[in-house]
Design an enzyme around this catalytic site. Structure first.
Site, short mmCIF file in Angstrom:
data_model
loop_
_atom_site.label_atom_id
_atom_site.label_comp_id
_atom_site.label_asym_id
_atom_site.label_seq_id
_atom_site.Cartn_x
_atom_site.Cartn_y
_atom_site.Cartn_z
N GLU A 173 0.84 -1.21 0.00
CA GLU A 173 0.00 0.00 0.00
C GLU A 173 0.87 1.26 0.00
O GLU A 173 0.80 2.09 0.91
CB GLU A 173 -0.96 -0.01 1.19
CG GLU A 173 -1.98 -1.15 1.08
CD GLU A 173 -3.08 -1.10 2.12
OE1 GLU A 173 -2.89 -0.47 3.17
OE2 GLU A 173 -4.15 -1.71 1.88
N GLU A 362 -5.40 -8.34 -1.44
CA GLU A 362 -6.09 -8.21 -0.14
C GLU A 362 -7.54 -7.86 -0.40
O GLU A 362 -7.83 -6.97 -1.22
CB GLU A 362 -5.49 -7.08 0.71
CG GLU A 362 -4.19 -7.41 1.36
CD GLU A 362 -3.73 -6.34 2.34
OE1 GLU A 362 -4.58 -5.70 3.00
OE2 GLU A 362 -2.51 -6.14 2.43
C1 BG6 Z 1 -4.41 -3.15 4.64
C2 BG6 Z 1 -3.07 -3.65 5.10
O1 BG6 Z 1 -4.44 -1.80 4.84
O2 BG6 Z 1 -5.54 -3.52 5.30
C3 BG6 Z 1 -3.12 -4.81 6.09
O3 BG6 Z 1 -2.21 -3.95 4.04
C4 BG6 Z 1 -4.29 -4.61 7.02
O4 BG6 Z 1 -1.89 -4.88 6.73
C5 BG6 Z 1 -5.57 -4.60 6.20
O5 BG6 Z 1 -4.35 -5.53 8.05
C6 BG6 Z 1 -6.84 -4.46 7.02
O6 BG6 Z 1 -6.76 -3.39 7.90
P1 BG6 Z 1 -7.01 -3.63 9.46
O7 BG6 Z 1 -6.75 -2.34 10.11
O8 BG6 Z 1 -8.44 -4.06 9.57
O9 BG6 Z 1 -6.06 -4.69 9.86
#
Ligand code: BG6
Length: 464
Positions: A173, A362
């Site tokens: 990111e 993701e």
């Molecule tokens: C992304 C990141 O922003 O979102 C992850 O690459 C992160 O590391 C994921 O865990 C979800 O965000 P969160 O705050 O719910 O863990």
């Protein structure tokens, strides 16, 4: 019958070293930015002292338990697992001349375990962490020394794992530095835009150098970038809202534009001029940037809206990005708006813009789970979320978009990044641990585990 995904499509999940491994001082590992923010990337930065507590220090103890976890991923049918290498396991302070053997050996063991089950590793070089030593001594990405240290690290891991890892990603990111400068580029949170964009420039140069090194050392490998896919819609069809949306989408697309085209896009000239930002860009930097990535990867959780209307802007909310809610969408327990169709839109938008293969690295639903008396976890909400998003991925493939694969976020429960919560769970596999760190760390299969297993084994035909 539903259409199948292409046979070559890779299915799996994604984790990050600092959110699963724990063992934060084991085998010579140095302190990272993540270790200094035990409350998450939006928490305070602390000085670590002997015997203090941070939930990520143990996380889910993946460092020691990975054989069990990889076996469970294999049981679901994973063909790919995205993880990151903790830079501080390889170069504890960041500026050593030689890599740390114990750190390299750990990742050898992990990749060998994955190979047993034909699970392909996809490795992020830097996922929300960098050596604290580089910040302490040089000021993080404000310094060009960090570019050299990163290149040394990247070359060391390409060299060591060239036969085991063929899919690489540079910075997780990368556009998040605009919102979390300490995590992204190792700068104080209050840094001004001039400092942040100069540090981002250094990181983009480093990314270009890593692409070059990867192509030299792992010729049959592929290296991509990683964007937070923060797709924004205009709140209304007023032209001013549409123009503002275009501008705000460019703020994150800018990173992809540089990483794909190897130069700064024309629109950034005005952006920088209007903010009195003047970047130091050397001739060598321009050459380093001209190493385009092989594919584009991105995270996708939600969309938001944009308007120039001040009253509406007061309603912006969110814990990673502050966005105006879309009145047509429902939200997760954490206020993230659920928009499966947005994923199809984003895939098409990125493919139209770049004509490069795409990888969704993701996507997922952070939710509180209930363990029933018999130990089962009926996470139908998670199944619904992933199902609906995958249906849209298939639509995008039908649209002609080249999608290499899908790794949902946190296939096993892990520590959340933004606030280091454990109760915000993404997994198909439950881990017995709570926000205070209590629990046995035992792993159990949720309902979604069996559902995802079926999706993978039918190449998506079982999606509804
Ligand atoms: C992304 C990141 O922003 O979102 C992850 O690459 C992160 O590391 C994921 O865990 C979800 O965000 P969160 O705050 O719910 O863990």
């Amino acid at each position: 019958m539903n259409k199948r995904f292409p046979d070559s499509f890779l299915w799996g999940g994604a984790v990050a070293a600092n959110q699963v491994e724990g063992a934060y001082q084991t085998d010579g590992k140095g302190l990272s930015t993540s270790d200094l923010q035990p409350q998450g990337i939006f928490g305070q930065r602390v000085t670590r002292t002997e015997g203090d507590f941070g939930i990520k220090d143990t996380a889910i103890d993946f460092y020691h338990r990975f054989p069990e976890d990889v076996k469970l991923f294999a049981e679901m049918g994973f063909t790919v697992l995205r993880t990151s290498i903790a830079w501080t396991r390889i170069f504890p302070e960041g500026d050593e001349a030689e890599p740390c053997e114990a750190g390299l050996a750990y990742y050898d063991r992990l990749f060998d375990e994955m190979a047993k089950y034909n699970i392909q590793p996809m490795v992020t070089l830097s996922h929300y962490e960098m050596p604290w030593g580089l910040i302490n001594k040089y000021g993080g990405w404000a310094s060009r020394t960090t570019i050299d240290c990163f290149e040394r690290y990247a070359r060391a891991v390409f060299q060591r794992f060239q036969h085991k890892v063929k899919l690489w990603l540079t910075f997780n990111e990368i556009n998040m530095s605009l919102h979390a400068p300490f995590t992204g580029v190792g700068l104080p949170e209050e840094s001004d835009q001039q400092a942040v964009y100069q540090a981002i420039h250094h990181q983009l140069v480093a990314s270009g150098r890593a692409v070059k090194a990867c192509h030299e050392i792992v010729p049959e490998g592929k290296i991509g970038n990683m964007l937070l896919g923060a797709l924004l819609y205009p709140l209304s069809c007023r032209p001013a809202d549409v123009m503002e949306t275009l501008q705000q989408n460019r703020e994150w697309l800018f990173f992809g534009d540089v990483q794909v085209r190897g130069r700064y896009p024309a629109y950034m000239k005005r952006f920088f001029a209007e903010r009195n930002i003047s970047l130091q860009i050397s001739d060598q930097d321009r050459l380093d940037l001209q190493n385009p990535i092989d594919y584009i990867s991105f995270s996708y959780y939600m969309t938001g809206c944009v308007t120039t209307n001040e009253e509406e802007n007061q309603k912006a909310r969110g814990n990673i990005l502050s966005m105006i809610p879309n009145p047509h969408l429902a939200s997760s327990e954490w206020g993230w708006q659920i928009d499966p169709e947005g994923l199809r839109i984003l895939l098409n938008l990125l493919y139209d813009r770049y004509q490069k293969p795409l990888f969704i690295v993701e996507n997922g639903l952070g939710a509180k789970d209930t363990v029933e008396a018999d130990g089962s976890i009926n996470d139908d909400y998670r199944i619904q979320y992933i199902n609906d998003h995958l249906v849209q991925v298939r639509e995008a493939i039908e649209d002609g978009v080249e999608v290499l694969g899908y790794t949902s976020w946190g296939p096993i429960d892990l520590v959340s990044a933004s606030k280091a919560e454990f109760s915000k769970r993404y997994g198909y596999i439950h881990v017995d641990r709570d926000d205070s760190g209590n629990g046995t760390l035992a792993r159990t299969r949720k309902k979604s585990f069996f559902w995802y297993q079926q999706v993978i084994s039918t190449h998506g035909e079982s999606l509804s």
